[in-house]
Design a protein around this motif. Structure first.
Motif, PDB file in Angstrom:
ATOM      1  N   GLU A 314       0.821  -1.205   0.000  1.00 22.45           N
ATOM      2  CA  GLU A 314       0.000   0.000   0.000  1.00 22.45           C
ATOM      3  C   GLU A 314       0.857   1.258   0.000  1.00 22.45           C
ATOM      4  O   GLU A 314       1.943   1.279   0.587  1.00 22.45           O
ATOM      5  CB  GLU A 314      -0.923   0.035   1.229  1.00 22.45           C
ATOM      6  CG  GLU A 314      -2.022  -1.004   1.191  1.00 22.45           C
ATOM      7  CD  GLU A 314      -3.098  -0.763   2.239  1.00 22.45           C
ATOM      8  OE1 GLU A 314      -3.208   0.388   2.727  1.00 22.45           O
ATOM      9  OE2 GLU A 314      -3.827  -1.716   2.565  1.00 22.45           O
ATOM     10  N   PHE A 325      -5.219   9.771   0.737  1.00 21.41           N
ATOM     11  CA  PHE A 325      -5.513   8.941  -0.427  1.00 21.41           C
ATOM     12  C   PHE A 325      -4.585   7.732  -0.387  1.00 21.41           C
ATOM     13  O   PHE A 325      -3.397   7.871  -0.079  1.00 21.41           O
ATOM     14  CB  PHE A 325      -5.304   9.723  -1.726  1.00 21.41           C
ATOM     15  CG  PHE A 325      -6.176  10.939  -1.844  1.00 21.41           C
ATOM     16  CD1 PHE A 325      -7.460  10.837  -2.357  1.00 21.41           C
ATOM     17  CD2 PHE A 325      -5.717  12.185  -1.429  1.00 21.41           C
ATOM     18  CE1 PHE A 325      -8.268  11.959  -2.457  1.00 21.41           C
ATOM     19  CE2 PHE A 325      -6.518  13.306  -1.530  1.00 21.41           C
ATOM     20  CZ  PHE A 325      -7.792  13.197  -2.049  1.00 21.41           C
ATOM     21  N   ALA A 326      -5.125   6.573  -0.696  1.00 22.89           N
ATOM     22  CA  ALA A 326      -4.322   5.351  -0.619  1.00 22.89           C
ATOM     23  C   ALA A 326      -4.646   4.442  -1.790  1.00 22.89           C
ATOM     24  O   ALA A 326      -5.769   4.425  -2.302  1.00 22.89           O
ATOM     25  CB  ALA A 326      -4.573   4.624   0.695  1.00 22.89           C
ATOM     26  N   VAL A 327      -3.645   3.670  -2.212  1.00 22.66           N
ATOM     27  CA  VAL A 327      -3.829   2.635  -3.231  1.00 22.66           C
ATOM     28  C   VAL A 327      -3.270   1.335  -2.676  1.00 22.66           C
ATOM     29  O   VAL A 327      -2.335   1.330  -1.871  1.00 22.66           O
ATOM     30  CB  VAL A 327      -3.142   2.997  -4.559  1.00 22.66           C
ATOM     31  CG1 VAL A 327      -3.823   4.183  -5.211  1.00 22.66           C
ATOM     32  CG2 VAL A 327      -1.657   3.284  -4.355  1.00 22.66           C
ATOM     33  N   ARG A 328      -3.867   0.236  -3.115  1.00 22.21           N
ATOM     34  CA  ARG A 328      -3.471  -1.090  -2.616  1.00 22.21           C
ATOM     35  C   ARG A 328      -3.329  -2.070  -3.769  1.00 22.21           C
ATOM     36  O   ARG A 328      -4.128  -2.055  -4.710  1.00 22.21           O
ATOM     37  CB  ARG A 328      -4.503  -1.623  -1.628  1.00 22.21           C
ATOM     38  CG  ARG A 328      -4.281  -3.090  -1.243  1.00 22.21           C
ATOM     39  CD  ARG A 328      -5.505  -3.706  -0.593  1.00 22.21           C
ATOM     40  NE  ARG A 328      -5.691  -3.214   0.758  1.00 22.21           N
ATOM     41  CZ  ARG A 328      -6.728  -3.588   1.528  1.00 22.21           C
ATOM     42  NH1 ARG A 328      -7.648  -4.414   1.060  1.00 22.21           N
ATOM     43  NH2 ARG A 328      -6.830  -3.110   2.764  1.00 22.21           N
ATOM     44  N   TYR A 343      -6.988  -5.141  -6.085  1.00 23.12           N
ATOM     45  CA  TYR A 343      -6.382  -3.811  -6.053  1.00 23.12           C
ATOM     46  C   TYR A 343      -7.479  -2.759  -6.046  1.00 23.12           C
ATOM     47  O   TYR A 343      -8.621  -3.016  -6.428  1.00 23.12           O
ATOM     48  CB  TYR A 343      -5.437  -3.597  -7.246  1.00 23.12           C
ATOM     49  CG  TYR A 343      -6.015  -3.947  -8.584  1.00 23.12           C
ATOM     50  CD1 TYR A 343      -6.742  -3.017  -9.329  1.00 23.12           C
ATOM     51  CD2 TYR A 343      -5.835  -5.224  -9.111  1.00 23.12           C
ATOM     52  CE1 TYR A 343      -7.264  -3.346 -10.560  1.00 23.12           C
ATOM     53  CE2 TYR A 343      -6.368  -5.563 -10.347  1.00 23.12           C
ATOM     54  CZ  TYR A 343      -7.078  -4.630 -11.064  1.00 23.12           C
ATOM     55  OH  TYR A 343      -7.619  -4.965 -12.286  1.00 23.12           O
ATOM     56  N   THR A 345      -8.517   1.607  -4.426  1.00 24.89           N
ATOM     57  CA  THR A 345      -8.146   2.899  -3.849  1.00 24.89           C
ATOM     58  C   THR A 345      -9.062   3.229  -2.678  1.00 24.89           C
ATOM     59  O   THR A 345     -10.170   2.693  -2.570  1.00 24.89           O
ATOM     60  CB  THR A 345      -8.220   4.006  -4.917  1.00 24.89           C
ATOM     61  OG1 THR A 345      -7.748   5.240  -4.375  1.00 24.89           O
ATOM     62  CG2 THR A 345      -9.648   4.184  -5.400  1.00 24.89           C
ATOM     63  N   SER A 346      -8.591   4.116  -1.812  1.00 28.57           N
ATOM     64  CA  SER A 346      -9.357   4.535  -0.644  1.00 28.57           C
ATOM     65  C   SER A 346      -9.128   6.022  -0.404  1.00 28.57           C
ATOM     66  O   SER A 346      -8.035   6.544  -0.642  1.00 28.57           O
ATOM     67  CB  SER A 346      -8.928   3.735   0.594  1.00 28.57           C
ATOM     68  OG  SER A 346      -9.652   4.147   1.742  1.00 28.57           O
ATOM     69  N   ASP A 360     -13.924   3.135   0.164  1.00 31.54           N
ATOM     70  CA  ASP A 360     -13.034   2.208  -0.547  1.00 31.54           C
ATOM     71  C   ASP A 360     -13.661   1.745  -1.853  1.00 31.54           C
ATOM     72  O   ASP A 360     -14.892   1.651  -1.974  1.00 31.54           O
ATOM     73  CB  ASP A 360     -12.779   0.941   0.274  1.00 31.54           C
ATOM     74  CG  ASP A 360     -11.970   1.166   1.527  1.00 31.54           C
ATOM     75  OD1 ASP A 360     -11.543   2.316   1.761  1.00 31.54           O
ATOM     76  OD2 ASP A 360     -11.779   0.192   2.273  1.00 31.54           O
TER      77      ASP A 360
END
Length: 393
Positions: A314, A325-328, A343, A345-346, A360
């Protein structure tokens, strides 16, 4: 019970047992909350002079980073709350969560969708006996089941170098970093048991720990009183911007995932588990990577599910103190009912020091033929959205 023990009639193991048994009773939990917590909230309503904290709770990253979320690991969630100190020895905190999820599953042969909503209340109590000795109690109320349960109840000792815990808690096998409402697939290793843990640190740069815990999963045909155990090591830079950790647990079937539930928690041979994680924090972002893997194959499970493994990567970015903001990107192999790749985003927004919201989106791609419904339709992929309202007090 707490007051009597605090006044000096102290027995370390006896107090742990009595305290856990008392708090595990839902009626006592609610009574304790009513007597101690809610009067404090009424007093808090008129407390307008309380200073706004300069930074939010750190999430194991470089100094100066201000995350928008309240927590990024399950351990931080259990410690969430404003931490209002009622007396010199008692601190109370609370967390209310309202969460909703909606999934659209695509099968060969049709589509389906599913929605669920969860509401929960968490109350935490920190008790200080001396400068080095204390206790923590965390219990939850789930609206869906209508039950209050003990999440953690432990006695802790801390000095400059040594630390110890005894009670019912989550053993330090894995960190499970995530900036999402939906936890990573590798949370199948999270383990809450009756345990005793000891740790030792060198100048806040290296820490080793070991623990033993009561076993609920035993060898088939036997009832063993032998405890299970675990070991771990964590290394960090001087500013905590970089961290590495490595953990081993002797029996991963003890995890909350219940890998052997269908076999009455009995195994032919015990299977351990490995965990490793790394974190790199910068001024406005943080990168985390983690994996959990069964050390061997389970004889009881199907060949395509007998050695579960998952990793999670992440990146979280904080353009402003109140936004995140986050990506996984995550992967699993032989993990029952889970996608091979997932996969998404949040987005998190901390409205004020009490309230935050998170949203999410995740896309999951399943291995061909790995998951089927009751009509033998093969699951191909999933779209999943989730939202969460968080209130701290």
């Amino acid at each position: 019970i707490i007051l009597n023990r605090y006044r000096g009639n102290w027995s370390r193991m006896g107090t742990r047992k009595t305290l856990v048994q008392a708090i595990a009773n839902p009626g006592l939990c609610m009574l304790f909350a009513g007597v101690v917590v809610f009067p404090s909230l009424l007093c808090a309503a008129g407390d307008e002079d309380r200073d706004e904290p300069d930074v939010l709770e750190e999430v194991e990253q470089a100094e100066g980073v201000i995350p928008a979320k309240f927590y990024s690991t399950p351990a931080e969630r259990r410690e969430a709350g404003m931490g209002r100190q009622l007396t010199e020895w008692l601190t109370v905190s609370g967390l209310i969560e309202v969460e909703t999820e909606h999934a659209w599953d695509s099968y060969r042969g049709g589509e389906s969708d599913d929605e669920q909503t969860d509401e929960s209340l968490q109350l935490g109590f920190g008790i200080t006996f001396t400068e080095t000795l204390g206790a923590e109690l965390v219990f939850e109320y789930e609206a869906e089941t209508g039950l209050a349960k003990l999440d953690e109840g432990l006695v802790s000792y801390e000095s400059e170098e040594w630390g110890a815990e005894a009670g019912r808690f989550y053993v330090p096998f894995g960190e499970y970093f995530s900036s999402f409402v939906i936890g990573p697939m590798l949370e199948f290793g999270e383990t809450r048991v009756n345990a005793v843990s000891v740790d030792y640190s060198w100048e806040d740069r290296a820490e080793v720990f070991a623990y033993v815990f009561e076993s609920d999963v035993d060898k088939a045909g036997e009832r063993s009183d032998k405890p299970d155990w675990g070991l771990g090591l964590e290394l960090s830079s001087a500013d905590d911007a970089v961290k590495f950790g490595l953990n081993y647990i002797s029996d991963i079937a003890e995890s909350d995932e219940g890998l052997l539930d269908d076999f009455n928690d009995r195994y032919r041979s015990r299977v351990g588990g490995w965990n490793a994680y790394a974190i790199y924090g910068m001024e406005q972002s943080i990168i985390t990577a983690e994996m959990v893997r069964a050390a061997d194959k389970f004889d009881e499970l199907d060949p395509d599910e007998d050695q579960p493994f998952a990793w999670n990567l992440e990146l979280a970015w904080f353009p402003q103190p109140s936004y995140q903001f986050a990506v996984r990107l995550e992967y699993s192999d032989e993990l029952a009912d889970q996608p091979e790749w997932q996969y998404g985003t949040s987005v998190s927004w901390r409205i004020n020091k009490y309230i935050g919201v998170v949203a999410d989106y995740l896309y999951g791609d399943y291995k061909d033929g790995f998951v089927e419904d009751d009509h033998d339709n093969v699951l191909r992929h999933r779209n999943l959205i989730a939202g969460q309202l968080v209130i701290e007090f």
